[in-house]
Design a protein around this motif. Sequence first.
Motif, PDB file in Angstrom:
ATOM      1  N   PRO A 136      15.088   5.548  -7.924  1.00 51.28           N
ATOM      2  CA  PRO A 136      15.950   6.570  -8.097  1.00 51.28           C
ATOM      3  C   PRO A 136      15.913   7.693  -7.156  1.00 51.28           C
ATOM      4  O   PRO A 136      16.972   8.442  -7.047  1.00 51.28           O
ATOM      5  N   ASP A 137      14.632   7.910  -6.583  1.00 52.22           N
ATOM      6  CA  ASP A 137      14.434   9.098  -5.688  1.00 52.22           C
ATOM      7  C   ASP A 137      13.380   8.661  -5.038  1.00 52.22           C
ATOM      8  O   ASP A 137      12.770   7.540  -5.107  1.00 52.22           O
ATOM      9  N   GLY A 138      12.964   9.529  -4.131  1.00 56.35           N
ATOM     10  CA  GLY A 138      11.822   9.380  -3.138  1.00 56.35           C
ATOM     11  C   GLY A 138      10.444   9.390  -3.802  1.00 56.35           C
ATOM     12  O   GLY A 138       9.297   8.986  -2.982  1.00 56.35           O
ATOM     13  N   SER A 139      10.349   9.618  -5.088  1.00 54.52           N
ATOM     14  CA  SER A 139       8.761  10.057  -5.571  1.00 54.52           C
ATOM     15  C   SER A 139       8.854   9.084  -7.016  1.00 54.52           C
ATOM     16  O   SER A 139       7.779   9.250  -7.767  1.00 54.52           O
ATOM     17  N   SER A 140       9.805   8.176  -7.213  1.00 48.18           N
ATOM     18  CA  SER A 140       9.749   7.402  -8.517  1.00 48.18           C
ATOM     19  C   SER A 140      10.272   5.902  -8.324  1.00 48.18           C
ATOM     20  O   SER A 140      11.043   5.773  -7.395  1.00 48.18           O
ATOM     21  N   LEU A 141       9.789   4.986  -9.052  1.00 50.62           N
ATOM     22  CA  LEU A 141      10.450   3.731  -9.372  1.00 50.62           C
ATOM     23  C   LEU A 141      10.726   3.406 -10.728  1.00 50.62           C
ATOM     24  O   LEU A 141      10.054   4.018 -11.801  1.00 50.62           O
ATOM     25  N   LEU A 142      11.768   2.581 -10.874  1.00 51.43           N
ATOM     26  CA  LEU A 142      12.204   2.462 -12.315  1.00 51.43           C
ATOM     27  C   LEU A 142      12.032   0.832 -12.324  1.00 51.43           C
ATOM     28  O   LEU A 142      12.691   0.014 -11.536  1.00 51.43           O
ATOM     29  N   ILE A 158       0.823  -1.186  -0.151  1.00 50.40           N
ATOM     30  CA  ILE A 158      -0.135  -0.068   0.165  1.00 50.40           C
ATOM     31  C   ILE A 158       0.853   1.245   0.137  1.00 50.40           C
ATOM     32  O   ILE A 158       1.659   1.388   0.766  1.00 50.40           O
ATOM     33  N   ARG A 159       0.583   2.083  -0.853  1.00 51.60           N
ATOM     34  CA  ARG A 159       1.444   3.184  -1.215  1.00 51.60           C
ATOM     35  C   ARG A 159       1.517   4.256  -0.019  1.00 51.60           C
ATOM     36  O   ARG A 159       0.254   4.685   0.552  1.00 51.60           O
ATOM     37  N   THR A 160       2.391   4.802   0.177  1.00 47.51           N
ATOM     38  CA  THR A 160       2.637   5.780   1.363  1.00 47.51           C
ATOM     39  C   THR A 160       3.311   7.204   0.667  1.00 47.51           C
ATOM     40  O   THR A 160       3.277   7.130  -0.514  1.00 47.51           O
ATOM     41  N   GLY A 161       3.752   7.817   1.592  1.00 44.83           N
ATOM     42  CA  GLY A 161       4.450   9.247   1.059  1.00 44.83           C
ATOM     43  C   GLY A 161       5.665   9.013  -0.001  1.00 44.83           C
ATOM     44  O   GLY A 161       5.702   9.643  -1.047  1.00 44.83           O
ATOM     45  N   ARG A 162       6.579   7.992   0.467  1.00 46.19           N
ATOM     46  CA  ARG A 162       7.615   7.823  -0.450  1.00 46.19           C
ATOM     47  C   ARG A 162       7.711   6.385  -1.416  1.00 46.19           C
ATOM     48  O   ARG A 162       6.843   5.630  -0.999  1.00 46.19           O
ATOM     49  N   ALA A 163       8.478   6.533  -2.352  1.00 48.68           N
ATOM     50  CA  ALA A 163       8.389   5.369  -3.131  1.00 48.68           C
ATOM     51  C   ALA A 163       8.904   3.959  -2.725  1.00 48.68           C
ATOM     52  O   ALA A 163      10.261   4.295  -2.048  1.00 48.68           O
ATOM     53  N   ASN A 164       8.564   2.988  -2.814  1.00 45.94           N
ATOM     54  CA  ASN A 164       8.948   1.898  -1.963  1.00 45.94           C
ATOM     55  C   ASN A 164       8.597   0.614  -3.087  1.00 45.94           C
ATOM     56  O   ASN A 164       7.843   0.288  -3.582  1.00 45.94           O
ATOM     57  N   ALA A 165       9.763  -0.260  -3.203  1.00 43.39           N
ATOM     58  CA  ALA A 165       9.803  -1.252  -4.165  1.00 43.39           C
ATOM     59  C   ALA A 165       8.667  -2.274  -3.656  1.00 43.39           C
ATOM     60  O   ALA A 165       8.086  -3.063  -4.480  1.00 43.39           O
ATOM     61  N   ALA A 166       8.586  -2.276  -2.552  1.00 41.62           N
ATOM     62  CA  ALA A 166       7.556  -3.344  -1.802  1.00 41.62           C
ATOM     63  C   ALA A 166       6.079  -3.141  -2.362  1.00 41.62           C
ATOM     64  O   ALA A 166       5.268  -3.768  -2.183  1.00 41.62           O
ATOM     65  N   ARG A 204       9.025   3.875 -16.076  1.00 47.67           N
ATOM     66  CA  ARG A 204       9.158   4.840 -14.897  1.00 47.67           C
ATOM     67  C   ARG A 204       7.653   4.964 -14.392  1.00 47.67           C
ATOM     68  O   ARG A 204       6.823   5.101 -15.044  1.00 47.67           O
ATOM     69  N   LEU A 205       7.697   5.075 -13.023  1.00 45.25           N
ATOM     70  CA  LEU A 205       6.374   5.255 -12.181  1.00 45.25           C
ATOM     71  C   LEU A 205       6.764   6.377 -11.460  1.00 45.25           C
ATOM     72  O   LEU A 205       7.507   6.353 -10.508  1.00 45.25           O
ATOM     73  N   SER A 206       6.136   7.307 -11.868  1.00 43.93           N
ATOM     74  CA  SER A 206       6.162   8.857 -10.606  1.00 43.93           C
ATOM     75  C   SER A 206       5.046   8.878  -9.960  1.00 43.93           C
ATOM     76  O   SER A 206       3.697   8.764 -10.161  1.00 43.93           O
ATOM     77  N   LEU A 207       5.240   9.015  -8.673  1.00 44.59           N
ATOM     78  CA  LEU A 207       4.220   8.739  -7.722  1.00 44.59           C
ATOM     79  C   LEU A 207       3.991  10.265  -7.108  1.00 44.59           C
ATOM     80  O   LEU A 207       4.735  10.846  -6.566  1.00 44.59           O
ATOM     81  N   PRO A 208       2.874  10.853  -7.614  1.00 45.67           N
ATOM     82  CA  PRO A 208       2.406  12.264  -6.786  1.00 45.67           C
ATOM     83  C   PRO A 208       2.029  12.062  -5.600  1.00 45.67           C
ATOM     84  O   PRO A 208       1.755  11.016  -4.991  1.00 45.67           O
ATOM     85  N   PRO A 209       2.193  13.291  -4.970  1.00 49.51           N
ATOM     86  CA  PRO A 209       1.763  13.357  -3.524  1.00 49.51           C
ATOM     87  C   PRO A 209       0.329  12.752  -3.075  1.00 49.51           C
ATOM     88  O   PRO A 209      -0.624  13.021  -4.186  1.00 49.51           O
ATOM     89  N   LEU A 210       0.074  12.098  -2.205  1.00 50.59           N
ATOM     90  CA  LEU A 210      -1.099  11.565  -1.806  1.00 50.59           C
ATOM     91  C   LEU A 210      -2.396  12.554  -1.426  1.00 50.59           C
ATOM     92  O   LEU A 210      -1.818  13.623  -0.705  1.00 50.59           O
ATOM     93  N   THR A 211      -3.314  12.609  -2.056  1.00 53.21           N
ATOM     94  CA  THR A 211      -4.341  13.635  -1.499  1.00 53.21           C
ATOM     95  C   THR A 211      -4.802  13.253  -0.229  1.00 53.21           C
ATOM     96  O   THR A 211      -4.744  12.124  -0.039  1.00 53.21           O
ATOM     97  N   SER A 212      -5.755  14.286   0.283  1.00 54.04           N
ATOM     98  CA  SER A 212      -6.307  13.758   1.653  1.00 54.04           C
ATOM     99  C   SER A 212      -7.476  12.799   1.405  1.00 54.04           C
ATOM    100  O   SER A 212      -7.337  11.791   2.194  1.00 54.04           O
ATOM    101  N   ASP A 213      -8.150  12.578   0.297  1.00 53.47           N
ATOM    102  CA  ASP A 213      -9.249  11.611   0.134  1.00 53.47           C
ATOM    103  C   ASP A 213      -8.605  10.399  -0.134  1.00 53.47           C
ATOM    104  O   ASP A 213      -8.968   9.305   0.305  1.00 53.47           O
ATOM    105  N   ARG A 214      -7.354  10.414  -0.901  1.00 54.39           N
ATOM    106  CA  ARG A 214      -6.736   9.209  -1.265  1.00 54.39           C
ATOM    107  C   ARG A 214      -6.190   8.464   0.127  1.00 54.39           C
ATOM    108  O   ARG A 214      -6.308   7.232   0.292  1.00 54.39           O
TER     109      ARG A 214
END
Length: 270
Positions: free
Chosen positions: A145-151, A112-120, A184-194
């Motif tokens: 590669p960074d805290g907001s994307s997965l490769l 389950i996605r949280t704030g930072r990118a995680n391969a898990a 590449r997967l860019s993870l936008p910040p989570l909204t309050s509803d999400r």
Amino acid sequence: MAASFSSTAPTKPVLQFRANYSKSLLSLPDSCLRIIASARCPSARLIACSLKTDKLPLGAGVSLSVGPVVKRLVIRSATIEEIEAEKSAIETDVKSKMEKTIETLRTSFNSIRTGRANAAMLDKIEVEYYGSPVSLKSIAQISTPDGSSLLLQPYDKSSLKAIEKAIVNSDLGVTPNNDGDVIRLSLPPLTSDRRKELSKVVAKQSEEGKVALRNIRRDALKSYDKLEKEKKLSEDNVKDLSSDLQKLIDVYMKKIEELYKQKEKELMKV
């Protein structure tokens, strides 16, 4: 007909039945023999019933012969070692299943996605690969590669389209960018509803984990009841074991609560 109880060894008691006529022996049902044997030796198991002449099979390892006046039942009590082995097997099975429940829940939370990118986050995604579903991480190298994307770099480039499709169809909530070599997967910040939606998912999975633990306890209690019916455990034994089982369940319930609170904390981070 008279019944006598004798024993040549502590673990091999013998129950003998005597009758004036062999016909009366034949008229005694197998179920009756078992009841009498149980009464004489509560933790015993029926091994054989035999006479000196032609045998008449009764099933379940019991045979009856016609002729002599003595009908001999050999009963073998379960030893302390055997009973302890059965109890130990149940306890080992319970702990193993509880550990698997915790590990399954931890894997689900990690996906389950949280704030930072995680391969898990991709652990639960399966890809249709040559007609069979396989885990994404088994056919591609995943890095952050960074805290907001997965490769994602597939070992076989022909699987790119299948990987892309699997990500789109998942509940990850991101759009994959396929450049023909990597995804590449860019993870936008989570909204309050999400965050609120994911919080509900976490709560639901936590409750499912607790239900799994209760089912494990239920099955273990059935196993203990079975041993009691077989006279291998006393009522007090079962009560003590049930109490120990509840304490163990409480420990694992607490683990689920800790995992749940930790995941909730991660989700609520700004």
